[in-house]
Design a protein around this motif. Structure first.
Motif, mmCIF file in Angstrom:
data_model
loop_
_atom_site.group_PDB
_atom_site.id
_atom_site.type_symbol
_atom_site.label_atom_id
_atom_site.label_comp_id
_atom_site.label_asym_id
_atom_site.label_seq_id
_atom_site.Cartn_x
_atom_site.Cartn_y
_atom_site.Cartn_z
ATOM 1 N N GLY A 44 0.804 -1.319 -0.012
ATOM 2 C CA GLY A 44 -0.029 -0.050 -0.170
ATOM 3 C C GLY A 44 0.852 1.386 -0.116
ATOM 4 N N VAL A 45 2.239 1.268 0.392
ATOM 5 C CA VAL A 45 3.045 2.441 0.030
ATOM 6 C C VAL A 45 3.534 2.608 -1.127
ATOM 7 N N PRO A 46 3.331 3.565 -1.997
ATOM 8 C CA PRO A 46 4.012 3.652 -3.237
ATOM 9 C C PRO A 46 5.729 3.505 -3.206
ATOM 10 N N SER A 109 5.361 8.326 -7.149
ATOM 11 C CA SER A 109 6.383 8.695 -8.242
ATOM 12 C C SER A 109 5.650 9.636 -9.201
ATOM 13 N N PRO A 110 6.246 10.628 -9.566
ATOM 14 C CA PRO A 110 5.895 11.450 -10.705
ATOM 15 C C PRO A 110 6.175 10.772 -12.164
ATOM 16 N N SER A 111 7.084 9.915 -12.165
ATOM 17 C CA SER A 111 7.678 9.246 -13.400
ATOM 18 C C SER A 111 7.754 7.732 -13.475
ATOM 19 N N CYS A 112 7.996 6.963 -12.187
ATOM 20 C CA CYS A 112 7.928 5.678 -12.510
ATOM 21 C C CYS A 112 7.910 4.918 -11.064
ATOM 22 N N GLY A 113 6.766 4.213 -10.884
ATOM 23 C CA GLY A 113 6.283 3.795 -9.661
ATOM 24 C C GLY A 113 5.441 2.664 -9.676
ATOM 25 N N HIS A 114 5.219 1.893 -8.587
ATOM 26 C CA HIS A 114 4.131 0.870 -8.391
ATOM 27 C C HIS A 114 3.938 0.750 -6.921
ATOM 28 N N THR A 115 2.584 0.186 -6.771
ATOM 29 C CA THR A 115 2.144 0.177 -5.125
ATOM 30 C C THR A 115 1.707 -1.300 -5.236
ATOM 31 N N TYR A 116 2.453 -2.099 -4.186
ATOM 32 C CA TYR A 116 1.730 -3.336 -4.219
ATOM 33 C C TYR A 116 0.828 -3.708 -3.175
ATOM 34 N N GLY A 165 6.519 -6.258 2.667
ATOM 35 C CA GLY A 165 5.837 -6.622 4.080
ATOM 36 C C GLY A 165 4.523 -6.041 4.335
ATOM 37 N N GLU A 166 4.034 -6.291 5.477
ATOM 38 C CA GLU A 166 3.054 -5.739 5.807
ATOM 39 C C GLU A 166 3.176 -5.036 7.114
#
Length: 171
Positions: A44-46, A109-116, A165-166
């Motif tokens: 949940g954290v970018p 991220s303004p350019s490249c990111g992911h949130t699990y 992790g969580e």
């Protein structure tokens, strides 16, 4: 027997010479700076993703090759990086990404990111396998006239393991 002062030249394919120039560049997969294998990442954290840039891992990179009196110069640079995140998600970034700083907090991220959205606990070794594939665009041209030029596309990849992790709060 006939002796020729100027023996006939065999035709040289400039695209083949361009490939020889590419081989000299020793292009590599992305130099992944983030995510880091030892990093602490939470559901949940970018996650900000970026790569370190060098001529061999991002470009630009140039080299020449010569045969039969023909010289071809090729210049390569990464046009995109496709990230397979290991959780089924694919992220395409058209740049090296922006380096994270704590002043950005939890923003994306303004350019490249992911949130699990799930932990990596059920994965082999407790981590997702992240694969970053760079697409290299290589423009080449014949030196000294002729006007012949072209474009080739190459790809290279790098992999790493990322544990997600969580965080639970108990009151």
């Amino acid at each position: 027997m006939v002796w020729l002062a100027n023996p006939p030249q065999t035709a040289v394919d400039p695209a083949v010479l361009a490939q020889s120039a590419i081989d000299k560049m020793r292009l590599a997969g992305p130099d992944i700076a983030s995510p880091r294998t030892g990093g602490e990442y939470i559901v949940g954290v970018p996650m900000w993703m970026w790569v370190d840039q060098s001529p061999a891992t991002y470009g630009p990179n140039s080299a020449s090759a010569t045969a039969g009196g023909v010289t071809v110069t090729a210049t390569a640079k990464v046009s995109k990086i496709v990230w397979k995140m290991g959780d089924g998600s694919i992220v395409t970034c058209h740049g090296p990404g922006k380096k994270y700083s704590p002043v950005y907090g939890r923003q994306e991220s303004p350019s490249c990111g992911h949130t699990y959205t799930a932990t990596s606990a059920s994965q082999p070794a407790g981590a997702y396998t992240v694969t970053a594939t760079s697409t290299w665009t290589v423009d080449w041209q014949v030196a000294g006239g002729g006007g012949e030029s072209g474009r080739l596309v190459e790809s290279r990849q790098s992999q790493m393991q990322v544990a997600i992790g969580e965080l639970q709060v108990v009151r």
